[in-house]
Motif scaffolding. Structure first.
Motif, PDB file in Angstrom:
ATOM      1  N   ASP A  94       0.860  -1.179   0.000  1.00  0.00           N
ATOM      2  CA  ASP A  94       0.000   0.000   0.000  1.00  0.00           C
ATOM      3  C   ASP A  94       0.898   1.231   0.000  1.00  0.00           C
ATOM      4  N   LEU A  95       0.438   2.257  -0.682  1.00  0.00           N
ATOM      5  CA  LEU A  95       1.171   3.524  -0.743  1.00  0.00           C
ATOM      6  C   LEU A  95       0.293   4.658  -0.244  1.00  0.00           C
ATOM      7  N   GLU A  96       0.933   5.652   0.353  1.00  0.00           N
ATOM      8  CA  GLU A  96       0.305   6.956   0.561  1.00  0.00           C
ATOM      9  C   GLU A  96       1.119   7.952  -0.248  1.00  0.00           C
ATOM     10  N   TRP A  97       0.428   8.899  -0.845  1.00  0.00           N
ATOM     11  CA  TRP A  97       1.165   9.870  -1.663  1.00  0.00           C
ATOM     12  C   TRP A  97       0.641  11.274  -1.455  1.00  0.00           C
ATOM     13  N   ASN A  98       1.541  12.230  -1.709  1.00  0.00           N
ATOM     14  CA  ASN A  98       1.228  13.649  -1.557  1.00  0.00           C
ATOM     15  C   ASN A  98       0.865  14.230  -2.913  1.00  0.00           C
ATOM     16  N   PHE A 121       3.197  -8.124  -7.312  1.00  0.00           N
ATOM     17  CA  PHE A 121       2.541  -7.248  -6.351  1.00  0.00           C
ATOM     18  C   PHE A 121       1.037  -7.507  -6.311  1.00  0.00           C
ATOM     19  N   ALA A 122       0.471  -7.346  -5.137  1.00  0.00           N
ATOM     20  CA  ALA A 122      -0.971  -7.436  -4.963  1.00  0.00           C
ATOM     21  C   ALA A 122      -1.416  -6.228  -4.156  1.00  0.00           C
ATOM     22  N   GLU A 123      -2.517  -5.615  -4.577  1.00  0.00           N
ATOM     23  CA  GLU A 123      -3.013  -4.433  -3.889  1.00  0.00           C
ATOM     24  C   GLU A 123      -4.532  -4.452  -3.859  1.00  0.00           C
ATOM     25  N   TRP A 124      -5.084  -3.628  -2.987  1.00  0.00           N
ATOM     26  CA  TRP A 124      -6.537  -3.509  -2.876  1.00  0.00           C
ATOM     27  C   TRP A 124      -6.988  -2.446  -3.860  1.00  0.00           C
ATOM     28  N   GLY A 125      -7.418  -2.874  -5.044  1.00  0.00           N
ATOM     29  CA  GLY A 125      -7.742  -1.940  -6.113  1.00  0.00           C
ATOM     30  C   GLY A 125      -6.603  -1.882  -7.118  1.00  0.00           C
ATOM     31  N   ARG A 130       4.251  -7.939 -13.056  1.00  0.00           N
ATOM     32  CA  ARG A 130       2.926  -8.531 -12.863  1.00  0.00           C
ATOM     33  C   ARG A 130       2.360  -8.088 -11.518  1.00  0.00           C
ATOM     34  N   TRP A 131       1.080  -7.763 -11.529  1.00  0.00           N
ATOM     35  CA  TRP A 131       0.426  -7.374 -10.288  1.00  0.00           C
ATOM     36  C   TRP A 131      -1.057  -7.752 -10.358  1.00  0.00           C
ATOM     37  N   TYR A 132      -1.657  -7.825  -9.180  1.00  0.00           N
ATOM     38  CA  TYR A 132      -3.014  -8.344  -9.040  1.00  0.00           C
ATOM     39  C   TYR A 132      -3.881  -7.341  -8.285  1.00  0.00           C
ATOM     40  N   ASP A 133      -5.126  -7.239  -8.716  1.00  0.00           N
ATOM     41  CA  ASP A 133      -6.132  -6.483  -7.983  1.00  0.00           C
ATOM     42  C   ASP A 133      -6.885  -7.467  -7.093  1.00  0.00           C
ATOM     43  N   LEU A 134      -6.650  -7.387  -5.795  1.00  0.00           N
ATOM     44  CA  LEU A 134      -7.247  -8.349  -4.870  1.00  0.00           C
ATOM     45  C   LEU A 134      -8.761  -8.194  -4.750  1.00  0.00           C
ATOM     46  N   GLN A 135      -9.286  -7.045  -5.134  1.00  0.00           N
ATOM     47  CA  GLN A 135     -10.740  -6.891  -5.127  1.00  0.00           C
ATOM     48  C   GLN A 135     -11.403  -7.891  -6.067  1.00  0.00           C
ATOM     49  N   GLN A 136     -10.759  -8.159  -7.205  1.00  0.00           N
ATOM     50  CA  GLN A 136     -11.342  -9.106  -8.164  1.00  0.00           C
ATOM     51  C   GLN A 136     -11.428 -10.511  -7.560  1.00  0.00           C
ATOM     52  N   ILE A 137     -10.390 -10.908  -6.834  1.00  0.00           N
ATOM     53  CA  ILE A 137     -10.407 -12.220  -6.190  1.00  0.00           C
ATOM     54  C   ILE A 137     -11.435 -12.243  -5.058  1.00  0.00           C
ATOM     55  N   PHE A 138     -11.502 -11.151  -4.298  1.00  0.00           N
ATOM     56  CA  PHE A 138     -12.463 -11.051  -3.194  1.00  0.00           C
ATOM     57  C   PHE A 138     -13.899 -11.192  -3.693  1.00  0.00           C
ATOM     58  N   LEU A 139     -14.233 -10.522  -4.796  1.00  0.00           N
ATOM     59  CA  LEU A 139     -15.615 -10.507  -5.259  1.00  0.00           C
ATOM     60  C   LEU A 139     -16.101 -11.873  -5.735  1.00  0.00           C
ATOM     61  N   LYS A 140     -15.191 -12.752  -6.090  1.00  0.00           N
ATOM     62  CA  LYS A 140     -15.612 -14.101  -6.481  1.00  0.00           C
ATOM     63  C   LYS A 140     -16.125 -14.888  -5.273  1.00  0.00           C
ATOM     64  N   PHE A 193     -13.288  -0.030 -29.874  1.00  0.00           N
ATOM     65  CA  PHE A 193     -12.053  -0.080 -29.093  1.00  0.00           C
ATOM     66  C   PHE A 193     -12.394   0.014 -27.607  1.00  0.00           C
ATOM     67  N   LYS A 194     -11.585  -0.660 -26.811  1.00  0.00           N
ATOM     68  CA  LYS A 194     -11.599  -0.488 -25.362  1.00  0.00           C
ATOM     69  C   LYS A 194     -10.173  -0.168 -24.938  1.00  0.00           C
ATOM     70  N   LEU A 195     -10.018   0.852 -24.082  1.00  0.00           N
ATOM     71  CA  LEU A 195      -8.703   1.326 -23.676  1.00  0.00           C
ATOM     72  C   LEU A 195      -8.454   1.027 -22.205  1.00  0.00           C
ATOM     73  N   SER A 196      -7.193   0.849 -21.872  1.00  0.00           N
ATOM     74  CA  SER A 196      -6.801   0.650 -20.477  1.00  0.00           C
ATOM     75  C   SER A 196      -5.405   1.227 -20.289  1.00  0.00           C
ATOM     76  N   ARG A 197      -5.179   1.849 -19.119  1.00  0.00           N
ATOM     77  CA  ARG A 197      -3.829   2.319 -18.785  1.00  0.00           C
ATOM     78  C   ARG A 197      -3.521   1.908 -17.348  1.00  0.00           C
ATOM     79  N   ARG A 198      -3.410   0.605 -17.140  1.00  0.00           N
ATOM     80  CA  ARG A 198      -3.248   0.065 -15.790  1.00  0.00           C
ATOM     81  C   ARG A 198      -1.933   0.487 -15.154  1.00  0.00           C
TER      82      ARG A 198
END
Length: 321
Positions: A7-11, A100-104, A127-137, A272-277
């Motif tokens: 998790d990060l906090e940023w200014n 990496f895995a993060e919430w969101g 490679r990184w994972y959104d843990l919300q996707q796993i949680f929602l299953k 088209f569908k766009l993503s900038r993860r």
């Protein structure tokens, strides 16, 4: 697997900060001031932790809203590790093979932007994972239920013995959520970015589609309209190049489509569908969709409305000169 829950906090500043990324101007999402990370195994057992407060270089004054949310003070930032050194230490601790895995999906883009700004390799992590996707299953979202980390901790009855919006505490709360999940299978089944983008493109389409492709790692948002590899499209039946309409309509937040006409086989929709993860590159998924009478009539109505808005805007600009 070298799995890091973080998790990060940023200014942030009082005005946007832009930077040049290989010829493209991007807006910095935030400058990292706190990192919290937990190394876990596939059973979500804690193996190691990392915690560090960083001293920012660009946004040196702590924004009042960030101070309010995190509880950090200006003195905390000034006593922190210089940001470039802190990012280097974090990378060494996590390791080059870290996943990496993060919430969101907010923190990895911020991390990658900051790595680039401080002359570190922004291709990490790969490679990184959104843990919300796993949680929602396992815990489908009910009506009115939030998806903030705090609301999920409350929902699962996890004891609140740490602060929220403290980077390490949030990472540890996330690990406790992971302990309630089939984490190993969730990670093994997690779709790659190409699969996710194709799924988002095709979601809700009820006509036949052809030529589904993904075009990764472009720098320009408008590449779908300007780059030949993306916008030169062949008729699925005869291979003739489709003539694209100059009007593109939006579908959702990051979807666009237009009419493409074949001299022999008539109109199609090019979508088209766009993503900038990663916060740096645009990925595009494209398909050709069969046009049905009702969807074509709707498109022509929306096209006419957009042309009228463009005409009125041009008249207004001309009158202002």
């Amino acid at each position: 697997m070298n799995l890091i829950v973080f998790d990060l906090e940023w200014n942030m500043g009082n005005a946007p900060y832009t930077f040049n990324y290989h010829g493209t101007e991007l807006t910095l999402r935030g400058e990292i001031i706190q990192i919290g990370a937990v190394r876990i195994n596939e059973n979500a057992e804690v193996l190691d932790t990392f915690e560090m407060t960083l001293r920012p270089r660009l946004f040196r004054k702590l924004h009042w809203r960030i101070a309010q949310v995190t509880g950090l003070s200006q003195g905390d930032l000034e006593a922190g590790v210089p940001i470039a050194e802190g990012l280097r230490r974090f990378r060494v601790w996590a390791g080059p093979d870290a996943e990496f895995a993060e919430w969101g999906l907010d923190d990895v883009p911020v991390l990658k932007q900051n790595l680039f700004l401080y002359n570190l390799d922004e291709s990490w992590p790969a490679r990184w994972y959104d843990l919300q996707q796993i949680f929602l299953k396992s815990y489908p979202r009910g009506e009115g239920e939030g998806m903030t980390l705090e609301s999920v901790v409350e929902r699962l009855g996890i004891p609140k013995d740490g602060s929220f919006h403290n980077a390490l505490d949030d990472a540890l709360y996330t690990v406790r959520v992971c302990q309630r999940l089939p984490l190993a299978s969730g990670l093994a089944e997690y779709p790659d970015e190409e699969t996710q983008l194709k799924s988002a493109l095709l979601n809700g389409l009820d006509s036949e589609v052809y030529d589904v492709q993904v075009f990764p790692r472009r720098l320009e948002h408008d590449a779908y309209k300007t780059e030949p590899a993306l916008c030169r499209v062949a008729c699925p039946f005869c291979g003739a190049e489709l003539v694209l309409n100059d009007i593109w309509l939006k579908r959702g937040n990051t979807g666009y489509y237009t009419e493409g006409t074949c001299p022999e086989h008539g109109p199609w929709f090019v979508r088209f569908k766009l993503s900038r993860r990663d916060g740096l590159h645009w990925n595009f998924a494209r398909c050709i969709e069969t046009v049905r009478p009702e969807s074509y009539a709707r498109y022509k109505k929306l096209e006419a409305s957009q042309r009228e808005r463009m005409r009125l805007k041009a008249e207004k600009q001309a009158g202002a000169q």
